[in-house]
Design a protein around this motif. Structure first.
Motif, PDB file in Angstrom:
ATOM      1  N   ASP A 289      65.928 -53.747 -99.609  1.00  0.00           N
ATOM      2  CA  ASP A 289      64.544 -54.702 -99.779  1.00  0.00           C
ATOM      3  C   ASP A 289      63.498 -53.804 -98.698  1.00  0.00           C
ATOM      4  OD1 ASP A 289      65.439 -55.786 -97.421  1.00  0.00           O
ATOM      5  OD2 ASP A 289      64.435 -57.491 -97.699  1.00  0.00           O
ATOM      6  N   SER A 290      63.841 -53.261 -97.710  1.00  0.00           N
ATOM      7  CA  SER A 290      62.816 -52.450 -96.750  1.00  0.00           C
ATOM      8  C   SER A 290      63.796 -51.264 -96.450  1.00  0.00           C
ATOM      9  CB  SER A 290      62.607 -53.392 -95.657  1.00  0.00           C
ATOM     10  OG  SER A 290      62.231 -52.661 -94.639  1.00  0.00           O
ATOM     11  N   PRO A 291      62.987 -50.231 -96.198  1.00  0.00           N
ATOM     12  CA  PRO A 291      63.285 -48.637 -95.685  1.00  0.00           C
ATOM     13  C   PRO A 291      64.071 -48.937 -94.442  1.00  0.00           C
ATOM     14  CG  PRO A 291      60.931 -48.733 -96.088  1.00  0.00           C
ATOM     15  CD  PRO A 291      61.371 -50.033 -96.603  1.00  0.00           C
TER      16      PRO A 291
ATOM     17  N   PHE B 120      59.021 -47.230-102.598  1.00  0.00           N
ATOM     18  CA  PHE B 120      59.797 -48.240-103.821  1.00  0.00           C
ATOM     19  C   PHE B 120      61.096 -48.708-103.303  1.00  0.00           C
ATOM     20  CE2 PHE B 120      56.824 -45.038-105.770  1.00  0.00           C
ATOM     21  CZ  PHE B 120      56.145 -45.775-106.521  1.00  0.00           C
ATOM     22  N   PRO B 121      60.965 -49.910-102.682  1.00  0.00           N
ATOM     23  CA  PRO B 121      62.252 -50.556-102.223  1.00  0.00           C
ATOM     24  C   PRO B 121      62.860 -51.274-103.394  1.00  0.00           C
ATOM     25  CG  PRO B 121      60.246 -51.935-101.370  1.00  0.00           C
ATOM     26  CD  PRO B 121      59.734 -50.758-102.112  1.00  0.00           C
ATOM     27  N   ARG B 122      63.982 -51.709-103.171  1.00  0.00           N
ATOM     28  CA  ARG B 122      64.718 -52.254-104.240  1.00  0.00           C
ATOM     29  C   ARG B 122      64.905 -51.589-105.637  1.00  0.00           C
ATOM     30  NH1 ARG B 122      66.595 -57.574-102.700  1.00  0.00           N
ATOM     31  NH2 ARG B 122      65.124 -58.691-101.427  1.00  0.00           N
ATOM     32  N   ARG B 123      64.904 -50.087-105.296  1.00  0.00           N
ATOM     33  CA  ARG B 123      65.187 -49.288-106.352  1.00  0.00           C
ATOM     34  C   ARG B 123      66.213 -48.350-106.402  1.00  0.00           C
ATOM     35  NH1 ARG B 123      60.308 -51.267-106.437  1.00  0.00           N
ATOM     36  NH2 ARG B 123      58.580 -50.741-107.939  1.00  0.00           N
ATOM     37  N   GLU B 124      67.046 -48.282-107.378  1.00  0.00           N
ATOM     38  CA  GLU B 124      68.266 -47.614-107.101  1.00  0.00           C
ATOM     39  C   GLU B 124      68.258 -46.345-108.282  1.00  0.00           C
ATOM     40  OE1 GLU B 124      72.063 -49.501-107.558  1.00  0.00           O
ATOM     41  OE2 GLU B 124      72.911 -47.877-106.349  1.00  0.00           O
TER      42      GLU B 124
END
Lengths: 637, 230, 251
Positions: free
Chosen positions: A66-68, A186-190
């Protein structure tokens, strides 16, 4: 195919300087025309994203967290190496290079490792300038500690949270660029796929883990800094979100996977307590500076460790490796622990554990000093085990921790796919068959701060920026393939959870492809893995839908990739008919049980090319030559 | 000169609360010292009242400053409370405070009680609109006969109750407010942290007890017209 | 042991949520709290129900991802600990356990126990860094830093950014989070250069993001898994007072 690592010619010490002079540059005004996609925001990814943005490139950074700031580099405890020689104890760039090459059991590229040692000093300077609060002495200068596999004190540290502090330094540098508008995070991206256009890496497909939306991003180059694959063993010291997915998807698109069998089992982890266990916790290797490892001499000894007299204890590392003792490198210490436990001398539940005893250090230095050095580790141990390590020895057991193998890259950190660069643990380049303590942080930051900014420019200067966007057909096709696989996972509706399959895969891998590997065990694994994969695709149960936050779906995709990747790892282990570093083949050992390397036949990088699911991958070799180090039998006796 | 966003800054707001609170607390200390002259009898407190009156315009400057401090303290107190409530739109089903005190969490209520009490007190003592009338208002030396008013009014249970309750609110408010003020001014460090809370309660208790002692002692007959005059 | 859980369930940010009751059976005292939830979730999946979504990653107390209010306490009853480091031996057979997400306007719930904490990232983006670019910096030994200052900086820098301070604060204030970064960098010569701008920018950002103001309740310190002291909030206030004249004079 024989691979070319593209190492510059010339004397070792001049290679990097010479190469830097020869590489192309990009005019500052033109840099902003290039967009670079950085996947992963750990030490390598965050430092690369921040530095490239400072130089003027447009950067998009992606992370599944959710955060780098939460990337798994944060969990590194012990420290970071540099050849500063601040202690005046004889350290130098050459010595750090030699220790790292030897520690890696002569399976790394000389040129890469020398460059790593060269830039190590600049990393420390950079981190201090960022405000990283390294430990200091009373004169105000930086403290050092010694670490496994080295006879000098070259490890810089910030209590037991060095990785955290270095990552926060890189994260803050990244945040500065976000504020400046040069990086979009872009957090929470897989990342679920890599997009190639005309054989060049041009973009990625990501899933938004909150909305479930599948999105494409195009760029002029793609950097993968997505970490290692230790959770292929299920239980490991890695975070639960760590996976091979990004690297594996690149592999499926044609990137070569190098030396996957080089996995590191860390000796000092808290032992397993039950089947429900979700992860293993590492206790920093720095504990071995003051802790002594032992087991009772009598395998039936049921006494409390404090009641076992000195004469009835076997300090087996000190006995077997008198010159390095408890500071023997990780692979050697782990295997020695496994051996005593296999022989029935283990302690604790299931007899899978040995003692790490601080009684001597406590008596010599006093509790305040020990608390100062390791307080947070002792607290963590207490939280988990409910035991007080100030009063009784810790119990430890090895656990998968780090993976030296990774995507194949050349000297420029570029994979065989043009435009795809791989940094940090995700590549294979610097640690050979075994990584020394405090070298992972060094490599991640070296790649991100000081190497990729030069080498990527040389690539970008040869291409035209902004040639493709996401309207290109390749993106649409990749997105459809991702959606199809997600829908397939959701549609199975079987009876077992993804976690359950992961546990079973972990059992196969730990027992057959773990610390001691044999041809029969590996063959067995190669029979079991496809069967398990088959069952997975028939019988996994993924509840919910793809258009929402769905942690089970995330897990299922990662497990699906592990189920394919495990086979590549096992094949590589079977191929490598020698013992070196973290890879120990029982068929290849000396009479006293030490690893026997085969330099005549295996002094090469084994890089595997994808040939389809269930098909044997194709092997490519990159020969390793050692011109500046003497290919010696590694001895820590 | 002043940046328009300055007063939206949470630290500026804290500092304004602390600074206006400090002025109000300073006034309370001065007020208590003045009140204690009651123990000297009519010659004490009546002379004190007389001198205050003689300050003339200076007294109004002082009152103006006090009003401004009170105005800032109350308005920002209300504003902050509303904002802080907005910052958590949904309360927890279970909430188990660890370190905060009831006094700290109820500052707005104790503050509003104190504001109401101040209004009552002004009506009572400054404007003399409540309670039995004291005639003649001036004593033999032509000073306001505050002493007689005190010993007559504080024989009445209703008055005593209001004042004691008011001082309860004062204790509550200051026990958090004083320590909080020191923290806001940045005077706290690791060593003082455990003590400031205690000190705050102690000073608050002394102040509240000092004030409350007067109605209490009068009500229970320890100070009378004869006794006080003696 | 067997436990009764009351868990906040909410399908998405836009839908209302509610507390739901679940049984957690055959729980071992050695399990971590999150492993207990894993077991409950496996049971829910087997029954065809939707598992409970919760944030977690490293499970060793350092990444700051896990975020649950357990029985009214952020990160649960164990002091100086994250949820992932909380073990079931802290509970007794038959206990009722209430599990809720962080609740604050600045942390909207995304699903069940998962909240959006990107506001904390935006606080750091408001000059929560030293404005130094890669390269061209002096040798690490060029400026000696008194050990005590380095230690103070480290005490503050240990913050894992979990947001428990906000969750525990009666005002949902992020003052301890901000103070930890201000205190960390203000204690080092490299961070002093921008100290005045930093304290102003970060506190203004805190207001913009919808966090409440600090009421000096110190719940943050009690909830902080790293035990970060509220002395850093006092330090932040000092830093702000130092910055104020320049701010008023428009410097």
């Amino acid at each position: 195919m024989i691979l070319d690592g593209k190492c510059p010619a010339g004397p070792l010490a001049d290679k990097w300087d010479k190469h830097r002079q020869e590489m192309k540059l990009i005019n500052p005004a033109n840099k902003r025309k290039f967009k670079i996609l950085v996947v992963g925001t750990g030490l390598a990814g965050a430092s690369a994203a921040a530095t490239l943005a400072e130089l003027g490139y447009r950067v998009e950074a992606f992370c599944y967290q959710d955060s780098p700031r939460r990337a798994h580099s944060i969990a590194a405890q012990g420290g970071i190496n540099a050849a500063k020689n601040y202690r005046n104890d004889g350290d130098s760039i050459l010595r750090l290079f030699q220790d790292t090459i030897k520690g890696g059991d002569f399976r790394a590229r000389e040129a890469n490792v020398y460059r790593l040692a060269q830039v190590s000093n600049a990393i420390i300077d950079q981190c201090v300038a960022q405000g990283v609060p390294f430990a200091r002495d009373y004169a105000g200068y930086l403290e050092n500690r010694s670490f496994g596999g080295a006879q000098v004190s070259r490890t810089f540290f910030a209590r037991g949270q060095t990785g955290q502090q270095l990552l926060l330094g890189a994260y803050q540098a990244l945040s500065r660029q976000v504020a400046a508008g040069t990086v979009r995070v872009f957090p929470r991206r897989e990342m679920l796929d890599l997009v190639l256009v005309d054989g060049q890496a041009r973009g990625i497909v990501v899933r938004d883990l909150v909305s479930g939306e599948i999105r494409c991003h195009a760029g002029d180059a793609v950097i993968l800094a997505t970490g290692g694959y230790a959770p292929v063993f299920n239980l490991s010291t890695n975070a639960l979100g760590c996976s091979v997915t990004a690297a594996f998807r690149a592999y499926r698109r044609g990137a070569l996977f190098a030396n996957p069998c080089f996995t590191q089992i860390h000796p000092t982890c808290i032992p397993v307590t039950g089947d429900y266990q979700s992860k293993l916790t590492l206790m920093s290797e720095s504990l071995r500076n003051d802790g002594r490892i032992w087991v009772p001499k009598n395998r039936l000894d049921e006494r409390h460790p404090n009641d076992i007299p000195e004469g009835e204890r076997d300090y087996f590392l000190e006995r077997k490796y008198p010159s390095f003792g408890n500071l023997a490198p990780r692979d050697i210490a782990s295997r020695a622990i496994k051996e005593v436990c296999d022989a029935g001398y283990g302690v604790g539940p299931g007899k899978l554990g040995v003692y790490l005893d601080f009684a001597d250090a406590l008596a010599r230095l006093g509790e305040p000093v020990i608390r100062d050095r390791y307080g947070n580790l002792f607290d963590m141990y207490h939280h988990i085990t409910d035991e007080d390590a100030y009063r009784q020895p810790m119990r430890i057991y090895p656990a998968p921790h780090y993976t030296m193998g990774g995507l194949w890259v050349d000297y420029n950190l570029q994979s065989n796919l043009p435009g795809l660069f791989v940094l940090g643990e995700a590549n294979f380049s610097d640690h050979g068959a075994n990584r020394l303590g405090a070298s992972a942080l060094m490599q991640g930051l070296a790649d991100g701060y000081f190497i990729i900014p030069y080498t990527i420019a040389d690539y970008l200067a040869r291409i035209t920026p902004g040639q493709v966007d996401t309207n290109h057909g390749a993106f649409d096709q990749a997105r459809q393939e991702v959606e199809a696989q997600l829908n397939r996972l959701l549609a199975i509706g079987g009876r077992r959870t993804a976690a359950d399959f992961h546990r079973e895969l972990g059992q196969i891998m730990w027992h057959n492809v773990g610390m001691a590997r044999s041809a029969t065990g590996l063959q067995e694994a190669l029979e079991q893995i496809p069967v398990l994969r088959e069952e997975f695709w028939q019988n996994v149960r993924v509840p919910g839908s793809g258009r929402e936050l769905n942690q089970q779906l995330e897990k299922a995709w990662r497990v699906a990739d592990f189920l394919e990747f495990a086979e590549v790892l096992t094949r590589d282990a079977l191929h490598r008919e020698e013992s070196c570093g973290g890879h120990f083949r029982v068929e290849h050992q000396t009479t006293d049980g030490e690893a026997r390397r085969d330099d005549a036949n295996f002094s090469h990088v084994a890089a595997w090319e994808y040939r389809g699911t269930g098909q044997a991958p194709e092997l490519h070799r990159e020969p390793l030559t050692f011109e500046n180090t003497h290919l010696a039998v590694r001895s820590y006796k | 000169m002043f940046h328009p966003t300055l007063f939206r800054n949470p630290v500026v707001r804290k500092l304004l609360m602390a600074f206006s609170g400090l002025l109000l607390a300073g006034f309370i200390v001065a007020h208590l010292l003045g009140n204690l002259t009651v123990f000297l009898g009519p010659n004490g407190i009546n002379a004190y009242a007389h001198h205050l009156k003689q300050l003339g315009p200076l007294l109004w400057v002082f009152r103006g400053g006090l009003l401004a401090a009170a105005g800032i303290h109350v308005s920002f107190g209300l504003l902050l409370t509303l904002e802080n409530r907005r910052a958590r739109p949904m309360a927890y089903y279970r909430n188990k405070p660890q370190r905060s005190t009831l006094a700290g969490r109820t500052m707005i209520y104790s503050g509003l009680c104190l504001a109401a009490f101040a209004g009552f007190h002004l009506l009572h003592f400054t404007l003399r609109l409540l309670g039995p009338e004291i005639t003649p208002w001036l004593d033999a030396l032509q000073r306001p006969d505050v002493f007689s008013m005190l010993v007559i009014h504080f024989r009445l249970a209703g008055f005593v109750l209001v004042y004691i309750l008011g001082m309860g609110a004062l204790y509550f408010h200051l026990s958090h407010g004083l320590g909080s003020m020191l923290q806001t001014f940045g005077l706290n460090n690791a060593r003082t942290l455990p003590w400031f809370g205690l000190l705050s309660s102690l000073i608050a208790a002394l102040l509240a007890a000092g004030f409350a002692a007067i109605p209490a002692l009068i009500f229970f007959g320890f100070i009378t017209v004869q006794g006080g005059a003696a | 042991m067997n436990l009764t859980l009351h868990v906040w369930r909410q399908r998405s940010a836009d839908e209302p949520g509610r507390m739901e009751r679940y049984l957690a059976e055959d729980i071992e005292p050695e399990m971590s709290f999150l492993e207990m939830l894993d077991v409950v979730n496996e049971g829910l999946i087997a029954q065809g129900l939707e598992p409970i979504a919760f944030d977690h990653d490293c499970r060793e107390g350092i990444c700051g991802t896990c975020s649950q209010v357990i029985n009214g306490e952020a990160h649960g009853p164990l002091a100086n600990s994250t949820v992932c480091q909380l073990h079931m031996r802290q509970f007794r057979d038959g206990d009722e356990i209430y599990i809720e997400p962080w609740r604050a306007r600045a942390f909207p719930v995304l699903k069940d126990l998962v909240v959006d904490r990107s506001a904390l990232d935006r606080l750091i983006q408001a000059n929560g860094y030293v404005s130094v670019s890669t390269g061209g910096v002096p040798d690490a030994h060029a400026v000696p830093i008194p050990k005590i200052n380095a230690e103070t900086a480290m005490d503050a820098a240990e913050c894992i950014g979990c947001g428990a301070c906000v969750a525990a604060c009666p005002n949902s204030s992020a003052m301890l989070f901000v103070a930890a970064k201000v205190g960390h960098l203000a204690s080092l010569p490299q961070g002093r250069v921008e100290a005045a701008h930093r304290v102003c920018a970060m506190t203004e950002a805190m207001q913009r993001e919808g966090f409440g103001g600090c009421g000096n309740h110190y719940e943050c310190e009690a909830a902080c898994p790293k035990g970060i002291s509220v002395k850093f909030i006092a330090q932040l206030n000092r830093e702000y007072l130092k910055a104020l004249p320049g701010k008023i004079l428009g410097k």
